[in-house]
Design a protein around this motif. Structure first.
Motif, short mmCIF file in Angstrom:
data_model
loop_
_atom_site.label_atom_id
_atom_site.label_comp_id
_atom_site.label_asym_id
_atom_site.label_seq_id
_atom_site.Cartn_x
_atom_site.Cartn_y
_atom_site.Cartn_z
N GLU A 163 -8.68 6.85 1.43
CA GLU A 163 -9.18 7.07 0.07
C GLU A 163 -10.27 8.13 0.00
N GLU A 164 -10.79 8.53 1.18
CA GLU A 164 -11.82 9.55 1.20
C GLU A 164 -11.26 10.95 1.44
N ILE A 219 -7.91 2.10 5.39
CA ILE A 219 -7.42 2.73 4.15
C ILE A 219 -8.57 3.02 3.20
N LYS A 220 -9.46 2.04 3.03
CA LYS A 220 -10.55 2.20 2.07
C LYS A 220 -11.54 3.27 2.50
N ARG A 226 1.21 9.62 1.31
CA ARG A 226 -0.16 9.80 1.80
C ARG A 226 -0.52 8.81 2.91
N GLN A 255 0.82 -1.21 0.00
CA GLN A 255 0.00 0.00 0.00
C GLN A 255 0.85 1.26 0.00
N ARG A 294 1.86 2.18 -3.31
CA ARG A 294 0.76 2.78 -4.07
C ARG A 294 0.48 4.22 -3.64
N TYR A 295 0.44 4.47 -2.31
CA TYR A 295 0.03 5.78 -1.82
C TYR A 295 1.20 6.68 -1.43
#
Length: 381
Positions: free
Chosen positions: A291-292, A286-287, A257, A250, A253-254
């Motif tokens: 991500e928000e 995370i979701k 962040r 992760q 990917r992020y």
């Protein structure tokens, strides 16, 4: 004089009344002279006597006056007495017969009132023996206020509880089957999957693609950790190894962040924990958190021991969750966006393994973040 004596003594019509002074007639109500002569010729009567006068039987009562020579005779035809006796006997018989009928009717009704609830209860017990537990009556049904009523009510309460336990056990078995099915899916041809990831890893290294190599290696380690153990429990250390591999993927990917912190004492890593407890919670954070939002999201995991319990806190400073959504998450009505292992699944697995005193609780403030608490017994492997 007849009227005076009749009014004073109130004799029945069939009675004859005679007054005599020694052997001399003074008064006679209805007897004929020949019958009176025979009566007066009879020897004195002490109290009563049945005598034949003029070929007819009479019941005679004689009473002598204490103050004079007068004698009083009350005379009734014996046939009249026998008729009255027969009538009274008939009335007594009819009364007894009526009372017997009434007693039988009342007894049968009482027996039905007692036996019918027992028969109904016996019938329902047989249904339960055959596996039919749908015999719980309407909650408004009133039972007899006696031992049979108590027996009925207690039986139906027992069946209702059995129904609840069967339903609860059925739901738990569905959760177990779902978990086993997902685990089985994850184990399909794992060697081919690992070999492919190893190939990607080495190809990326050869091509100097460090990020791809790291992600492939982390994914392989994560999948090995998930499927290598067949039982429902692993150590905290093994669970954290899965978490570290997942975070590596992760963070690739992020990048900046995602800020991740883990706090766990070394001795706690030997404790047992249900497999895939922490990683799905972090994935959920995370979701539904990172991500928000656009800004960096900090996710912290604390593992501590409190007495005989192991406490796991997963905290994020994301957008937070409403109270309604928290309820939906724990009820399983919110579909997971990640691996498919939702928080409700984890919560139910923990309760299934350790009882209703353990599981997941969630606190959250919108725009402030969310903290998720996992409580399980502290058991060292």
């Amino acid at each position: 004089m007849d009227d005076l004596i009749s009014a004073a003594l109130n004799f029945a019509p069939e009675q004859n009344f005679v007054i005599a002074d020694d052997k001399d007639l003074i008064y006679s109500s209805t007897m004929e002279s020949g019958e009176i002569k025979e009566l007066l010729a009879m020897p004195p009567i002490e109290s009563y006597e049945i005598a034949t006068i003029n070929n007819e039987e009479f019941f005679i009562i004689e009473l002598s006056s204490k103050h004079s020579n007068l004698s009083y005779f009350n005379i009734v035809e014996l046939d009249n007495i026998n008729d009255q006796k027969a009538y009274i006997s008939l009335m007594i018989f009819l009364y007894i017969f009526f009372m017997v009928i009434v007693t039988i009717f009342i007894s049968r009704q009482s027996a039905k009132a007692i036996s019918k609830p027992i028969e109904r209860l016996t019938k329902n017990v047989k249904k339960v023996q055959e596996g039919n537990f749908e015999v719980v009556p309407d909650h408004n049904q009133e039972f007899l206020k006696d031992e049979i009523g108590d027996l009925q009510e207690n039986f139906y309460v027992m069946v209702d509880k059995i129904n609840s336990l069967i339903k609860e056990n059925y739901e738990k078995q569905l959760i177990i089957k779902e978990t086993e099915y997902r685990a089985l899916q994850a184990q399909i041809n794992p060697h081919f999957f690992y070999n492919t990831l190893d190939s990607i890893h080495w190809m990326a290294k050869v091509s100097d693609q460090k990020k791809i190599a790291e992600m492939a290696e982390a994914l392989g380690s994560m999948m090995r950790g998930m499927v290598s153990k067949k039982g429902p429990l692993i150590t905290v250390g093994e669970e954290l190894a899965i978490v570290e591999s997942y975070i590596t993927i992760q963070q690739s990917r992020y990048n900046e962040r995602l800020v991740f912190r883990l706090y766990c004492e070394e001795q706690l890593k030997k404790a047992s924990i249900p497999k895939l407890t922490i990683q799905p919670i972090i994935e959920n954070a995370i979701k539904h958190g990172l991500e928000e939002m656009i800004e960096p999201c900090k996710i912290e995991v604390y593992i501590e021991r409190y007495g005989n319990d192991l406490m796991i806190y997963v905290r994020d400073d994301g957008v937070g969750i409403s109270a309604k959504k928290i309820e939906q998450i724990l009820n399983g009505t919110v579909v997971s966006k990640g691996t498919g292992i939702g928080l409700n699944n984890i919560h139910e697995r923990i309760r299934l393994l350790y009882g209703d005193d353990y599981g997941i609780t969630i606190t959250s403030k919108e725009s402030k973040g969310t903290t998720l608490f996992v409580t399980i017994p502290f058991i060292e492997e």
